[in-house]
Design a protein around this motif. Structure first.
Motif, PDB file in Angstrom:
ATOM      1  N   PRO A 138       0.833  -1.219   0.000  1.00 38.72           N
ATOM      2  CA  PRO A 138       0.000   0.000   0.000  1.00 38.72           C
ATOM      3  C   PRO A 138       0.867   1.269   0.000  1.00 38.72           C
ATOM      4  N   CYS A 139       0.289   2.361  -0.500  1.00 41.70           N
ATOM      5  CA  CYS A 139       1.015   3.645  -0.556  1.00 41.70           C
ATOM      6  C   CYS A 139       0.978   4.331   0.819  1.00 41.70           C
ATOM      7  N   SER A 140       1.845   5.308   0.973  1.00 38.56           N
ATOM      8  CA  SER A 140       1.888   6.046   2.243  1.00 38.56           C
ATOM      9  C   SER A 140       0.636   6.890   2.440  1.00 38.56           C
ATOM     10  N   THR A 141      -0.097   7.116   1.351  1.00 31.90           N
ATOM     11  CA  THR A 141      -1.322   7.918   1.444  1.00 31.90           C
ATOM     12  C   THR A 141      -2.568   7.044   1.592  1.00 31.90           C
ATOM     13  N   ARG A 180       1.695  -2.646   7.008  1.00 30.87           N
ATOM     14  CA  ARG A 180       2.458  -1.648   6.249  1.00 30.87           C
ATOM     15  C   ARG A 180       1.701  -0.337   6.096  1.00 30.87           C
ATOM     16  N   ASP A 228       0.669   2.899   7.169  1.00 29.31           N
ATOM     17  CA  ASP A 228       1.083   3.721   8.308  1.00 29.31           C
ATOM     18  C   ASP A 228       0.272   5.003   8.407  1.00 29.31           C
ATOM     19  N   VAL A 252      -5.625  12.880  -1.816  1.00 29.51           N
ATOM     20  CA  VAL A 252      -4.447  13.341  -1.084  1.00 29.51           C
ATOM     21  C   VAL A 252      -3.262  13.470  -2.042  1.00 29.51           C
ATOM     22  N   HIS A 293      -3.272  13.786  -5.350  1.00 31.66           N
ATOM     23  CA  HIS A 293      -3.394  14.583  -6.570  1.00 31.66           C
ATOM     24  C   HIS A 293      -3.999  15.962  -6.400  1.00 31.66           C
ATOM     25  N   ASP A 311      -5.644  17.886   2.400  1.00 38.87           N
ATOM     26  CA  ASP A 311      -5.491  16.484   2.788  1.00 38.87           C
ATOM     27  C   ASP A 311      -6.676  16.065   3.660  1.00 38.87           C
ATOM     28  N   ARG A 314      -7.209  13.573   5.311  1.00 38.76           N
ATOM     29  CA  ARG A 314      -6.841  12.963   6.598  1.00 38.76           C
ATOM     30  C   ARG A 314      -6.716  14.030   7.677  1.00 38.76           C
TER      31      ARG A 314
END
Lengths: 315, 49, 356
Positions: free
Chosen positions: C139-142, C209, C211, C326, C328, C334, C336
């Motif tokens: 998965p991506c950090s976003t 993973r 985060d 987030v 783009h 954001d 989040r």
């Protein structure tokens, strides 16, 4: 760049403490790599949030339109030219602004760097000459000149053209830059070739209008595509409507565009719509010797009439 | 823009220049007729899903 | 849940076979990103992507879609009648969709398929589609799907979930539709218990993973008007340029606008995605606009996703945590951070009541 950041915070704090301005317009660190967010700083303490690096590509002049406060604004070369254009077009008054010039080394192309990475980018840092990109299990070092935004790579006005003070010494303006090679290549195509080229160029457009809305020139209270009485353009994904939007928007920017690259930078699907505005920019330069936003005194070519205006296209 | 040369024409004709108006109108009509029907920037029905 | 083995050597040939009874769609590289496109015969989907730039929502709910058409030509037998536009609702399979995007179909069904109203276009297209998902090992950090009721190995909305295990895909067959697709592709080698354990192991690794976590538990109890009047909206909205990137890239934004277009003696009624970021979205016929200010529009988007929806459907937030907005947003707004502001907001003074 760290030196720029410290100087920027110091200047913002000073202006706010002395009440020289009510607000300072700058950038704060974003939540994802290669992304800083425009912000309004209102108190001297908040000045500590300001940053400057190669990810300040958004044109801050876009946030000045019709504001009434006294504002301090950090301005790269292109921002400053759009500030001039805003003043000429009565969108803000010169007396309202304290312009802090930021001699620019060019902004980096976050889309291209992301596409060149071997995985998701987790962190990007920079030094004088390099952009260091890191992610899970990879690290890449790019020479900053190789990853500049396309408009920055051909920029000939890196220094602000109008300012009250400077963050640093002026930088050397690049010499013989061929600004219009891409435009000439399109000009050389046949009519049918051009049609197909634009078809492909705009294939992915989703009409989110990020290009228009990121542009400091696009401040019409109601854009022609949003007019509903009468409705000038269809609102669907029909390719003729999509193309009409892009062409008309570009024409509205003729003689005004500074090639700041905000449109291309904002596009979520990677369309290089700058080829449209650059063609008009090139025409303005060749036919009228005009570059937008260089002087508060000169009137733009589409705003003035001269008996010797070129008119060989008229029968 | 991808429009053939000749399909779009500009002229400056004073209201006193009737003869020039006729000449230009005829010339434009002939040029465009020779090019045939326009196929670009023509929307017969929205091309959507 | 039934698990089958698909040897990667059988992948392309299986798709070729399935192509006889399904139209196949999958991620295809387009320049700097991936997009869902119809696959030509023999073409395999590009599965080396993190996620597609646009979500898969457009496959069931196209950005522009014909609803009705008519002709006034008396020469036509059905002239002067408003007819439903003819569409291809033959079976279709979407390969490689991520679990978050599949879950988004379940989420938007709460809007398109209600006891009172059923949207025929969405429902027919949804019924026709079989979703063959690809689990997210990296998965991506976003990505914050695990905070949004989904997850990198979630099977919600999916008919089959593919898990990459080197030389094979382990395929969890979640529904009869998934069963039918596996049959059509000739994939029928049952997997043993070790496969289920392997999927579970990979799932735990992938979830660990992630985060990026977003707290949402207080949104429900927050007072709507207090949130609406919260002081942070000006700051949240300041940088926003009111473009449609967030709404158009979002797999769960479902709003549309209906337009009539006339061409000579015929015409169509269309519906297009719309965006609450646009002033035109709420412009009244009178000329009045109840959300004429940028800050009102930005607030609306987040209040809808993170408060009104939460209250109305009692099913979490209107977001699956795919992180597209987030990544783009051209000015780094954001969701989040906004969610955190909304979730943790307390009226100043509330927490330290003065006792005299």
């Amino acid at each position: 760049m760290r030196a720029y950041t410290e100087k920027i915070r110091e200047i913002a704090r000073r202006l706010l403490e002395a009440c020289t301005v009510e607000r300072v317009l700058g950038f704060r660190r974003g939540s994802v790599p290669m992304m800083n967010a425009p912000c309004f700083v209102k108190t001297p303490a908040e000045a500590a949030n300001l940053v400057w690096d190669s990810n300040c590509g958004i044109n801050l002049a876009n946030y000045l339109t019709s504001r009434s406060e006294k504002i301090g604004i950090f301005a790269k070369g292109c921002d400053s030219r759009n500030i001039v254009t805003h003043i000429i077009e009565n969108k803000i008054r010169r007396e309202q602004l304290v312009i802090i010039g930021v001699p620019c080394h060019g902004m980096i192309d976050r889309h291209r760097i992301a596409a060149m990475a071997d995985g998701e980018i987790r962190e990007v840092v920079e030094d004088e000459n390099n952009i260091i990109v890191q992610g899970d299990g990879f690290k890449k070092v790019h020479n900053r000149h190789d990853v500049l935004q396309a408009n920055c790579a051909v920029c000939t006005h890196r220094n602000p053209v109008i300012y009250d003070e400077l963050v640093a010494d002026l930088v050397e303006e690049p010499g013989d830059v061929d600004r219009y090679r891409d435009v000439r290549e399109i000009e050389a195509l046949s009519a049918e070739g051009k049609w197909d080229f634009f078809d492909d160029l705009l294939h992915d457009c989703i009409r989110c209008y990020a290009c228009r809305n990121a542009c400091p020139l696009c401040y019409c209270p109601t854009c022609f595509v949003d007019e509903s009485r009468p409705q000038w353009v269809g609102k669907s994904q029909d390719p003729v409507d999509v193309r009409t939007f892009h062409f008309l928007r570009a024409y509205h920017c003729a003689g005004r565009c500074t090639d700041c690259g905000a449109c291309e930078r904002a596009c979520p699907v990677g369309i290089n719509m700058r080829v449209f505005t650059k063609k008009l920019e090139k025409d303005c330069l060749e036919k009228f010797g005009w570059e937008a936003g260089l002087s508060l005194e000169a009137r733009p070519p589409l705003d003035a009439y001269r008996p010797d205006d070129p008119d060989d296209f008229i029968r | 823009m991808g429009i053939e040369p000749g399909r779009l024409q500009f002229s400056w004709i004073s209201s006193a220049e009737a003869t020039k108006f006729v000449e230009v109108a005829q010339a434009v009509t002939e040029t465009v007729k020779a090019l045939g029907p326009n196929t670009h920037f023509v929307k017969h029905e929205a091309k959507v899903a | 849940m039934k698990v089958i083995y698909i040897e990667k050597a059988q992948w392309a040939s299986g798709l070729e076979k399935a192509g006889d009874s399904f139209r196949l769609w999958g991620p295809v590289r387009r320049g700097q990103f991936y997009a869902f496109e119809e696959l030509a015969g023999g073409q395999v989907p590009a599965l080396d992507f993190r996620n597609t730039r646009l979500s898969a929502k457009g496959l069931v709910y196209p950005q522009s879609e014909k609803m009705f058409e008519y002709t006034l030509d008396p020469g036509q037998p059905d002239h002067d009648l408003l007819k439903e536009a003819q569409k291809d609702y033959s079976p279709r399979a979407v390969l490689g969709i991520r679990p978050c995007d599949a879950d988004a179909f379940e989420l938007v069904a709460r809007n398109f398929d209600t006891p009172e109203y059923q949207d025929p276009y969405w429902l027919r297209a949804r019924e026709a589609v079989t979703l063959v998902g690809l689990a997210c090992a990296a998965p991506c950090s976003t990505c914050f799907c695990t905070s949004a009721g989904s997850g990198p190995f979630s099977t919600k909305g999916l008919d089959i979930l593919l898990v990459d295990s080197g030389g094979n895909f382990l395929a969890q067959v979640a529904t009869p539709k998934g069963e039918a697709f596996a049959q059509a592709a000739g994939w029928r080698q049952p997997a043993d218990d070790a496969a289920a354990a392997e999927i579970d192991r990979q799932r735990q690794v992938a979830e660990a993973r992630i985060d990026s976590h977003v707290a949402t538990e207080r949104l429900r109890q927050q007072d709507t008007l207090t949130l609406h009047a919260a002081p942070f909206w000006d700051d949240v909205a300041f940088a926003c340029i009111n473009c449609g990137t967030c709404t158009y890239l979002c797999p769960t934004c479902w709003c549309f606008d209906i337009q009539d277009e006339t061409h000579g003696r015929q015409g169509v009624r269309l519906r297009n995605w719309d965006s609450c970021m646009f002033p035109l979205f709420t412009l009244h016929g009178s000329g009045h606009n109840p959300r004429g200010q940028k800050v009102q529009r930005v607030r609306q988007r987040f209040m809808h996703k993170l408060k009104y929806y939460v209250d109305k459907y009692e099913n979490g937030i209107q977001c699956v945590g795919c992180g597209r907005c987030v990544r783009h947003c051209p000015v780094n707004i954001d969701i989040r951070k906004v969610c955190e502001l909304m979730n943790s907001y307390t009226l100043a003074g509330d927490s330290c009541a003065v006792v005299s």
